[in-house]
Design a protein around this motif. Structure first.
Motif, short mmCIF file in Angstrom:
data_model
loop_
_atom_site.label_atom_id
_atom_site.label_comp_id
_atom_site.label_asym_id
_atom_site.label_seq_id
_atom_site.Cartn_x
_atom_site.Cartn_y
_atom_site.Cartn_z
N GLU A 265 1.16 4.07 -12.51
CA GLU A 265 1.42 3.32 -11.29
C GLU A 265 1.40 1.82 -11.54
N SER A 267 0.70 -1.31 -9.55
CA SER A 267 0.15 -1.77 -8.27
C SER A 267 0.51 -3.22 -7.95
N PRO A 346 1.92 3.37 -6.35
CA PRO A 346 0.96 4.18 -5.58
C PRO A 346 1.54 4.40 -4.19
N ARG A 349 -0.30 4.10 -0.75
CA ARG A 349 -0.68 2.73 -0.42
C ARG A 349 0.53 1.90 -0.04
#
Length: 464
Positions: A265, A267, A346, A349
Motif C-alpha cells: 500500500e 499511503s 489502503p 481509508r
C-alpha cells in the motif's frame, strides 16, 4: 458443536486464492480471534508469499491469535505458474490431502487447541469431506453478493436442465432466472464468465461444481447485509449475512491487524487527498485482477483529463494487459497537480476520506461493499464475471451509480467517461442514495443490527 472443557476453540480458515476473497475472510477472522478463539489462516504458498512481501511490518505470532499457515500450490511441471487461473485449477485437486495433513500436524502439536471448525470459501466446499473425516465442523464463507451465491448454488441444476453447456455458457436462452425476486442473469453476467478466454472460463466453471457440497455446512457466512438483498438472502436457507465485513475493522477495532494485501500500500496518497476540497476527487480502481488494453487505458487517461476533476487512480504494474502502463504523450505533465497515480492504496481509508466524490470501479463485490458502506456513489466499469450483474443492482435497483457505456468498437471512450463524470457531479440523487445505503449498512453491522446479531450468534456458537 461441543468443545471439550478447558480446550480452546480453534478455527481453520481457507479462502479462495484471490484478493477479493482473502481480504474479507481475514476481516472476519480478526473478529473471531478478538473473542479469544484461535485462528489458523491457510493460504496457498504463492499467495502467502505475496502477502508477506506486501506487508510492511513483521508478523509476530506470539502477540496474535491468527497464525498464518500454507499449503503447497499443487503445481506440476506442465502447469504455467504465471497463469492467473492456475491455482484455481490445481488447488481443488491437491488441497483435500494437504489440508488433512495440516490438521493432523496442528492437532498432534497441541491437543488443547485441536481444530474444531473449518471456515472455507464455498468454492472450496470439496474440502468439507476433510472436515467430516477429521471431526471438524464445516462452515461456508461467501465474499460475493447473496444474488451471486444463489446463482452459484443453483448452477448445477441449470446444467442438468439444459440451460448451460459444459463450459458454463447459456444454451438457447439469453438470460436465466434463479428466482422471480432476484435480478435475472444475462449471458455476459454469469459469475464464471471470462470474456474471450474459454479455457479460463472452464476452470472457473469447474469450481462451481464444488458448490454441490455446500449443503454439508449449516452456516453460510455472507459478506452482505440482509437489508440490501432481502429476497436473495431469504432464498438461501443456510445464509447468514454478516457484512459489510470491511466495517468490522473500524467499528470493532483490534490491536493487531494481519495483512491481507497482495500489493504494498502507498499511503502517501492520503496526504494528497488532504489537499483537495471535500467531495471533489474521482477515485479509480479496477481491483487486483482486471486488466485493460493499452487503447482503453489511453481513453481512460484522456477522459479523466477532459473531466477537469481531481482524480486518484490506482495503476497496478500489470494493469495494461499484464504489462507496464504507458500514458498518452504529455499526459503526466498536463495533469500534474490534478491527478495522482499510485500502485496500490489502503482503499478503506481512501474511500472514507472526505475529498472523495465518487468511485469509478470494476464493480467487484468487495469494492462495492467498501464504497457503499462509506456512502460513496459509483461510476460502473464492469470487466468480467458477475460484475455486470452487480452493476445493474447499483444502477437499476439501488440507484447509487451510473454505468459507463461501450461504443460500437467495444471501447469506453474519453467523451463517454467525461460525460458520466459530469453527470455524477451534476445530479445529487446518486450521493443522496449512497448516503441512505451507508446508513443501512452501518445500522446492520452496528450493535443490535441484523449482521451484528448473525455474527454474534456464530461466534457464540464457536465458543460453546
Amino acid at each position: 458443536m461441543e468443545a471439550v472443557t478447558g480446550n480452546r476453540p480453534h478455527v481453520l480458515a481457507v479462502p479462495l486464492p484471490a484478493q477479493g476473497h482473502v481480504k474479507p475472510l481475514m476481516s472476519l477472522c480478526r473478529q473471531i480471534a478478538k473473542h479469544g478463539i484461535k485462528v489458523t489462516f491457510v493460504n496457498a504458498q504463492s499467495i502467502h508469499d505475496k502477502i508477506v512481501s506486501a506487508s510492511a511490518e513483521e508478523d509476530d505470532d506470539s502477540n496474535d491469535s491468527i497464525v498464518m499457515a500454507t499449503v503447497p500450490d499443487g503445481l506440476t511441471l506442465e502447469d504455467d505458474p504465471e497463469s492467473s487461473h492456475t491455482l484455481f485449477e490445481t488447488l481443488p485437486k491437491t488441497m483435500p490431502q494437504t489440508l488433512k495433513e495440516l490438521i493432523e500436524r496442528i492437532n498432534s502439536s497441541n491437543p488443547n487447541e485441536r481444530v474444531t471448525c473449518l471456515i472455507a470459501d464455498l468454492s472450496f466446499s470439496c474440502i468439507f469431506d476433510v472436515a467430516d473425516k477429521m471431526g471438524v465442523e464445516p462452515v461456508g464463507f461467501s465474499p460475493l453478493s447473496a444474488a451471486c451465491l444463489a446463482m452459484l448454488i443453483h448452477a448445477l441444476k441449470m446444467l442438468e436442465q439444459g440451460y448451460l453447456d459444459t463450459n458454463g455458457s447459456l444454451k438457447n436462452v439469453d438470460e436465466i432466472c434463479v428466482s422471480d425476486y432476484i435480478l435475472s442473469w444475462r449471458k455476459d453476467e454469469l459469475p464464471w464468465r471470462v470474456y474471450s478466454d474459454l479455457k479460463a472460463q472452464k476452470v472457473f466453471f469447474e469450481l462451481v461444481k464444488g458448490y454441490k457440497e455446500a449443503s454439508k455446512a449449516k452456516w453460510w457466512l455472507c459478506n452482505t447485509c440482509y437489508e440490501l438483498e432481502p429476497a436473495a438472502a431469504e432464498f438461501l436457507p443456510n445464509a447468514f449475512p454478516i457484512g459489510p465485513l470491511n466495517l468490522l475493522d473500524s467499528i470493532n477495532p483490534v490491536s493487531s491487524l494481519r495483512s491481507a494485501n497482495f500489493y504494498s500500500e502507498d499511503s502517501s496518497c492520503l496526504s494528497w487527498l488532504d489537499s483537495k476540497p471535500d467531495g471533489s476527487v474521482v477515485y479509480i480502481s479496477f481491483g487486483s485482477f482486471a486488466v485493460l488494453s493499452q487503447q482503453q487505458l489511453d481513453e481512460l487517461a484522456l477522459g479523466l483529463e477532459l473531466s477537469g476533476r481531481p482524480f486518484l487512480w490506482v495503476v497496478r504494474p500489470d494493469l495494461a494487459n499484464g504489462s507496464r502502463v504507458v500514458y498518452p504523450d504529455g499526459f503526466l505533465e498536463r495533469v500534474s497537480g490534478l491527478g495522482e497515480m499510485v500502485g496500490w492504496v489502503p482503499q478503506n481509508r481512501v474511500i472514507s476520506h472526505p475529498s472523495i466524490a465518487c468511485f469509478l470501479s470494476h464493480c467487484g463485490w468487495n469494492s462495492i461493499m467498501e464504497g457503499m458502506s462509506r456512502g460513496v456513489p459509483f461510476l460502473c466499469w464492469s470487466c468480467f464475471s458477475e460484475q455486470s450483474h452487480n452493476k445493474r443492482y447499483i444502477c437499476d435497483v439501488w440507484e447509487n451509480g451510473l454505468k459507463i457505456d461501450f461504443d460500437e468498437k467495444g471501447i469506453r471512450s474519453r467523451h463517454e467517461i467525461k460525460k458520466k463524470i459530469s453527470m455524477m457531479f451534476c445530479d445529487n440523487k446518486f450521493k443522496e442514495n449512497a448516503v441512505k445505503l451507508k446508513e443501512m449498512c452501518c445500522k446492520s453491522i452496528g450493535e443490535g443490527g441484523l449482521s451484528y446479531k448473525n455474527l454474534e450468534k456464530f461466534i457464540d456458537h464457536l465458543r460453546r
